[in-house]
Design a protein around this motif. Structure first.
Motif, PDB file in Angstrom:
ATOM      1  N   ASP A  26       0.850  -1.195   0.000  1.00 33.53           N
ATOM      2  CA  ASP A  26       0.000   0.000   0.000  1.00 33.53           C
ATOM      3  C   ASP A  26       0.885   1.245   0.000  1.00 33.53           C
ATOM      4  O   ASP A  26       2.099   1.148  -0.062  1.00 33.53           O
ATOM      5  CB  ASP A  26      -0.977   0.000   1.180  1.00 33.53           C
ATOM      6  N   SER A  32       3.037   2.367   8.421  1.00 33.19           N
ATOM      7  CA  SER A  32       1.904   2.868   9.190  1.00 33.19           C
ATOM      8  C   SER A  32       0.666   2.016   8.943  1.00 33.19           C
ATOM      9  O   SER A  32       0.615   1.218   8.025  1.00 33.19           O
ATOM     10  CB  SER A  32       1.605   4.318   8.802  1.00 33.19           C
ATOM     11  N   SER A  33      -0.291   2.208   9.794  1.00 36.15           N
ATOM     12  CA  SER A  33      -1.620   1.626   9.617  1.00 36.15           C
ATOM     13  C   SER A  33      -2.609   2.749   9.863  1.00 36.15           C
ATOM     14  O   SER A  33      -2.573   3.398  10.909  1.00 36.15           O
ATOM     15  CB  SER A  33      -1.851   0.462  10.579  1.00 36.15           C
ATOM     16  N   ASN A  34      -3.455   2.979   8.888  1.00 34.11           N
ATOM     17  CA  ASN A  34      -4.324   4.133   8.967  1.00 34.11           C
ATOM     18  C   ASN A  34      -5.556   3.917   8.099  1.00 34.11           C
ATOM     19  O   ASN A  34      -5.522   3.164   7.136  1.00 34.11           O
ATOM     20  CB  ASN A  34      -3.553   5.371   8.489  1.00 34.11           C
ATOM     21  N   GLU A  35      -6.636   4.593   8.443  1.00 33.43           N
ATOM     22  CA  GLU A  35      -7.846   4.625   7.629  1.00 33.43           C
ATOM     23  C   GLU A  35      -8.066   6.072   7.197  1.00 33.43           C
ATOM     24  O   GLU A  35      -7.982   6.980   8.014  1.00 33.43           O
ATOM     25  CB  GLU A  35      -9.052   4.139   8.427  1.00 33.43           C
ATOM     26  N   TYR A  44      -7.815   1.819   3.402  1.00 37.62           N
ATOM     27  CA  TYR A  44      -7.111   1.194   4.515  1.00 37.62           C
ATOM     28  C   TYR A  44      -5.643   1.001   4.148  1.00 37.62           C
ATOM     29  O   TYR A  44      -5.324   0.382   3.143  1.00 37.62           O
ATOM     30  CB  TYR A  44      -7.734  -0.165   4.847  1.00 37.62           C
ATOM     31  N   ASN A  46      -2.468  -0.686   5.748  1.00 33.19           N
ATOM     32  CA  ASN A  46      -2.100  -1.596   6.832  1.00 33.19           C
ATOM     33  C   ASN A  46      -0.679  -2.122   6.718  1.00 33.19           C
ATOM     34  O   ASN A  46      -0.372  -3.224   7.154  1.00 33.19           O
ATOM     35  CB  ASN A  46      -3.094  -2.764   6.888  1.00 33.19           C
ATOM     36  N   LEU A  49       1.018  -3.306  10.034  1.00 30.55           N
ATOM     37  CA  LEU A  49       0.519  -4.604  10.513  1.00 30.55           C
ATOM     38  C   LEU A  49       1.067  -5.750   9.668  1.00 30.55           C
ATOM     39  O   LEU A  49       1.424  -6.813  10.196  1.00 30.55           O
ATOM     40  CB  LEU A  49      -1.005  -4.622  10.498  1.00 30.55           C
ATOM     41  N   ILE A  50       1.148  -5.533   8.361  1.00 31.94           N
ATOM     42  CA  ILE A  50       1.692  -6.561   7.474  1.00 31.94           C
ATOM     43  C   ILE A  50       3.158  -6.816   7.799  1.00 31.94           C
ATOM     44  O   ILE A  50       3.597  -7.955   7.904  1.00 31.94           O
ATOM     45  CB  ILE A  50       1.504  -6.148   5.998  1.00 31.94           C
TER      46      ILE A  50
END
Length: 86
Positions: A26, A32-35, A44, A46, A49-50
């Motif tokens: 992404d 980062s992880s964000n919406e 999204y 992620n 997290l990945i």
């Protein structure tokens, strides 16, 4: 890619090495992880997290804790994530 080939004629030095390829996931560079809302849709990101899941799997399930020699490489976002991991 020649360096990832398991054919000893194509890749005589590293044909029997374990290799891992992680494609770019992404726009967050695995950092980062964000919406984010954009034009009525939710996007999204992620990557963080990945990345964390990948490291956990490699260390705990794939035996990388026992590795004595590791070569890490990447380009573009894959290169950036190396600095984060190390």
């Amino acid at each position: 890619v020649k360096y990832l080939s398991s054919d000893h004629r194509v890749n005589p030095y590293m044909h029997n090495w374990n290799t891992i390829f992680v494609g770019y996931c992404d726009g967050g560079s695995f950092a980062s992880s964000n919406e984010v809302s954009y034009k009525g849709s939710v996007l999204y990101f992620n990557g963080l997290l990945i990345r964390r899941s990948l490291i956990t799997q490699l260390l705990q399930e794939e035996g990388m804790r026992k590795a004595t020699e590791v070569l890490i490489s990447g380009c573009s976002a894959g290169g950036i994530v190396l600095y984060i991991i190390l």
